[in-house]
Design a protein around this motif. Structure first.
Motif, mmCIF file in Angstrom:
data_model
loop_
_atom_site.group_PDB
_atom_site.id
_atom_site.type_symbol
_atom_site.label_atom_id
_atom_site.label_comp_id
_atom_site.label_asym_id
_atom_site.label_seq_id
_atom_site.Cartn_x
_atom_site.Cartn_y
_atom_site.Cartn_z
ATOM 1 N N LYS A 1 22.846 -8.051 -15.485
ATOM 2 C CA LYS A 1 22.717 -8.621 -14.140
ATOM 3 C C LYS A 1 21.783 -7.782 -13.287
ATOM 4 O O LYS A 1 21.872 -6.553 -13.288
ATOM 5 N N LYS A 2 20.906 -8.452 -12.538
ATOM 6 C CA LYS A 2 20.033 -7.757 -11.602
ATOM 7 C C LYS A 2 20.721 -7.598 -10.245
ATOM 8 O O LYS A 2 20.473 -6.644 -9.507
ATOM 9 N N LYS A 3 21.564 -8.588 -9.930
ATOM 10 C CA LYS A 3 22.270 -8.550 -8.657
ATOM 11 C C LYS A 3 23.780 -8.587 -8.897
ATOM 12 O O LYS A 3 24.244 -9.295 -9.791
ATOM 13 N N MET A 4 24.495 -7.829 -8.110
ATOM 14 C CA MET A 4 25.958 -7.779 -8.231
ATOM 15 C C MET A 4 26.585 -7.670 -6.849
ATOM 16 O O MET A 4 25.985 -7.100 -5.933
ATOM 17 N N THR A 5 27.799 -8.200 -6.734
ATOM 18 C CA THR A 5 28.588 -8.078 -5.502
ATOM 19 C C THR A 5 29.909 -7.413 -5.850
ATOM 20 O O THR A 5 30.618 -7.875 -6.750
ATOM 21 N N LEU A 6 30.213 -6.324 -5.170
ATOM 22 C CA LEU A 6 31.458 -5.599 -5.386
ATOM 23 C C LEU A 6 32.247 -5.520 -4.088
ATOM 24 O O LEU A 6 31.666 -5.516 -2.993
ATOM 25 N N PHE B 1 30.136 2.826 6.219
ATOM 26 C CA PHE B 1 29.100 3.808 5.876
ATOM 27 C C PHE B 1 28.761 3.723 4.392
ATOM 28 O O PHE B 1 27.586 3.721 4.016
ATOM 29 N N ILE B 2 29.790 3.663 3.544
ATOM 30 C CA ILE B 2 29.566 3.545 2.106
ATOM 31 C C ILE B 2 28.804 2.256 1.797
ATOM 32 O O ILE B 2 27.856 2.242 1.003
ATOM 33 N N GLN B 3 29.212 1.177 2.440
ATOM 34 C CA GLN B 3 28.537 -0.114 2.260
ATOM 35 C C GLN B 3 27.046 0.004 2.574
ATOM 36 O O GLN B 3 26.190 -0.436 1.791
ATOM 37 N N SER B 4 26.725 0.620 3.704
ATOM 38 C CA SER B 4 25.336 0.762 4.128
ATOM 39 C C SER B 4 24.539 1.626 3.158
ATOM 40 O O SER B 4 23.418 1.265 2.763
ATOM 41 N N ASN B 5 25.094 2.765 2.760
ATOM 42 C CA ASN B 5 24.424 3.667 1.820
ATOM 43 C C ASN B 5 24.119 2.973 0.503
ATOM 44 O O ASN B 5 22.998 3.056 -0.021
ATOM 45 N N LEU B 6 25.109 2.298 -0.049
ATOM 46 C CA LEU B 6 24.943 1.693 -1.370
ATOM 47 C C LEU B 6 23.958 0.533 -1.350
ATOM 48 O O LEU B 6 23.140 0.394 -2.269
ATOM 49 N N MET B 7 24.015 -0.298 -0.333
ATOM 50 C CA MET B 7 23.109 -1.450 -0.280
ATOM 51 C C MET B 7 21.673 -1.019 0.008
ATOM 52 O O MET B 7 20.716 -1.691 -0.398
ATOM 53 N N LYS B 8 21.519 0.123 0.684
ATOM 54 C CA LYS B 8 20.185 0.656 0.943
ATOM 55 C C LYS B 8 19.618 1.329 -0.300
ATOM 56 O O LYS B 8 18.429 1.150 -0.627
ATOM 57 N N ASN B 9 20.444 2.102 -0.982
ATOM 58 C CA ASN B 9 19.949 2.948 -2.076
ATOM 59 C C ASN B 9 19.982 2.288 -3.450
ATOM 60 O O ASN B 9 19.314 2.760 -4.371
ATOM 61 N N LEU B 10 20.756 1.212 -3.587
ATOM 62 C CA LEU B 10 20.850 0.516 -4.871
ATOM 63 C C LEU B 10 20.460 -0.948 -4.678
ATOM 64 O O LEU B 10 21.308 -1.824 -4.518
ATOM 65 N N PRO B 11 19.160 -1.253 -4.680
ATOM 66 C CA PRO B 11 18.680 -2.627 -4.439
ATOM 67 C C PRO B 11 19.289 -3.620 -5.432
ATOM 68 O O PRO B 11 19.305 -3.381 -6.637
ATOM 69 N N GLY B 12 19.803 -4.710 -4.889
ATOM 70 C CA GLY B 12 20.432 -5.724 -5.723
ATOM 71 C C GLY B 12 21.947 -5.648 -5.702
ATOM 72 O O GLY B 12 22.635 -6.545 -6.215
#
Length: 538
Positions: free
Chosen positions: A377-382, A398-409
């Motif tokens: 999968k290129k895109k995932m939702t957790l 904060f975790i949400q913002s960090n992960l979505m910024k640093n791990l595209p997709g």
């Protein structure tokens, strides 16, 4: 725990007191009344010491019940429910002489069989205790929790009405600290049999042998009172007569009550630390309480080690502490720093073990790319599960913002629910990954590595090397400090760095406001549980 804490609670507790409309007192405590007004951010889940799993329940239990030991004014464990202890030459068998003047609040004597009853209930797998892992130190404790031995084989025996024998699985240096915890409290055998499943479900469905009794908790309401226990053997040392407590989840309300003299003690959430850090009533300390995330290995995505490593590497822990928490410090491993002095090196364990987590976007994206490839999968939702208090939600965001910024997709959805529900959802594997905090029960790395808020560890995590090193530290190397240290470090490296079963985030800071007339107030050495038995109001 107290510990155990003992178990998982919101990031930094938010406190308040009885609202003026709910209290007979419109002003703060006075010395002649010896009444203190305070609060907590979460409700009590249960007063059954075999089933609790949160900080609020632990705090209430630690103030109203008592085991073989209790912490003194300097947070050192001292004999309490016992008056004498002897130890065998092999350091495995402890024999306690119980106090004959120790009574339950209904007048029943506290006898050796009450300890046998309480410990057996807690270790019994059918009761699903979140602290049953603590019994790995007791003979046959691990086998019983795994369903491989009968509960009656636990290493505890009543040798007489007031004589108790405890047999350990292996020699340990921290027995007094761990036996101080709520999971090792006695339970009135007669009352337990009478109440059955109702035991501990409300203040009236329990009897108490500690400094206070609990009054007014119906099982679901958000306020209760601790009253001085007239049956407590050491009641002369307890000066305060009553502590009024209410659940209030917004720090602003608590601070306003403190400023209007309706509240004597208020823990501060992160957004109030900067505002009050120079106030004369402000207090703070870094605690060994962990803030962390753990993953559901039963789900395909979070069962992938590369995804777990990517998430851990993509979180900027320093920024989290500096901009969101404003107290505490970033974690460098699962075992807290500045807390455990290793027996072989005489230095802090964390210094010897080194840094096991870091913030590295380049490495995070490489792990993320590998996870995408293996999962197809290129895109995932957790979904990230948190409790619903303000600070927990902020950390989740904060975790949400960090992960979505640093791990595209990668898309992160945060689900914030009441703590009791969060505990239940985690136990039932109804999550992708979960944020929580946990305070230790005793000063040893094993507590962080085998309990530590690590939901479903024994059930889901089957790495052979990890369990081998843990077993060596508990058995063969129990009296060989250098070998034991090396085994513990290897176990932590496997759990945190290699497998990323847990991603440690920070060590929490405990910050609070306290009225100057409150003397003798203390927090537990392991976190932010409030102790009231030494309080005097001047």
């Amino acid at each position: 725990m107290r510990k155990r804490e003992k178990f998982l609670a919101g990031l930094v507790l938010v406190g308040a007191a009885f609202l003026a409309a709910c209290s007979n007192n419109s002003s703060t405590s006075s010395s002649n009344k010896q009444v203190m007004n305070t609060a907590t951010s979460n409700e009590i889940s249960t007063l059954d010491s075999s089933k609790y799993g949160d900080t609020t329940s632990s705090e209430v239990l630690q103030n109203s019940m008592e085991g073989l030991y209790r912490f003194d004014k300097k947070n050192q464990p001292q004999l309490a429910g016992a008056s004498k202890v002897t130890r065998s030459k092999d350091q495995k068998v402890y024999t306690y002489t119980l106090r004959k003047d120790a009574k339950w609040s209904n007048g029943d004597p506290v006898v050796a069989q009450d300890y046998v009853t309480g410990w057996r209930r807690t270790v019994d797998p059918k009761n699903s205790s979140l602290d049953s892992d603590s019994y790995s130190i007791i003979k046959n404790g691990t086998k019983i929790t795994q369903g491989k031995a009968p509960v009656s084989s636990l290493g505890i025996k009543a040798l007489g009405k007031y004589k108790l024998q405890v047999t350990l699985a292996n020699p340990i240096p921290y027995l007094p600290q761990i036996l101080e915890g709520a999971q090792f409290y006695p339970q009135d055998t007669k009352v337990g049999k009478k109440l059955g499943s109702k035991y501990g479900t409300s203040a009236d469905n329990l009897v108490y042998n500690g400094p206070f009794t609990v009054n007014g908790w119906t099982g679901s309401n958000l306020k209760w009172t601790l009253k001085k226990n007239p049956k407590y053997w050491n009641k002369k040392s307890v000066k305060i007569k009553r502590v009024n407590i209410q659940v209030i989840q917004t720090t602003n309300t608590g601070v306003n009550l403190f400023r209007s003299n309706s509240l004597d003690y208020v823990p501060l959430s992160s957004d109030f630390v900067k505002e009050y850090e120079h106030n004369k009533d402000y207090h703070t300390k870094v605690t060994p309480t962990n803030g962390y995330i753990t993953f559901n290995l039963k789900r395909k995505a979070t069962g992938n080690v590369h995804l777990r490593r990517a998430i851990s590497l993509a979180i900027n822990r320093k920024q989290l502490v500096d901009t969101i928490l404003h107290a505490g410090k970033p974690a460098t491993g699962q075992v807290a720093a500045d807390f455990i002095t290793d027996a072989s090196t005489k230095k802090d364990y964390r210094e010897a073990a080194g840094k096991m987590v870091s913030y590295n976007v380049k490495d995070a994206r490489a792990e993320w790319k590998q996870a995408q490839k293996e999962l197809g999968k290129k895109k995932m939702t957790l979904e990230l599960l948190t409790s619903d208090i303000d600070d927990s939600k902020r950390v989740g965001e904060f975790i949400q913002s960090n992960l979505m910024k640093n791990l595209p997709g990668l898309t992160i959805r945060v689900r914030s629910i009441p703590l009791k529900s969060r505990l239940s959802n985690t136990t039932q594997h109804n999550y992708d990954f979960v944020f929580g905090t946990w305070q230790p029960s005793y000063e040893d790395p094993l507590d962080f590595l085998t309990v530590g808020g690590l939901f479903n560890l024994q059930q889901d995590y089957h790495n052979a090397n990890f369990w081998k090193q843990i077993n060596l530290a508990q058995t063969s190397y129990a009296t060989e400090p250098t070998k034991r240290l090396n085994a513990l470090i290897k176990a932590e490296q496997q759990l945190v760095t290699k497998d990323a079963f847990v991603a440690p985030l920070y060590q929490a800071g405990a910050s609070y406001l306290l009225k100057p007339q409150i003397k003798g107030f203390q927090l537990s050495p392991y976190g932010n549980v409030a102790y009231y038995w030494n309080v005097t109001i001047k």
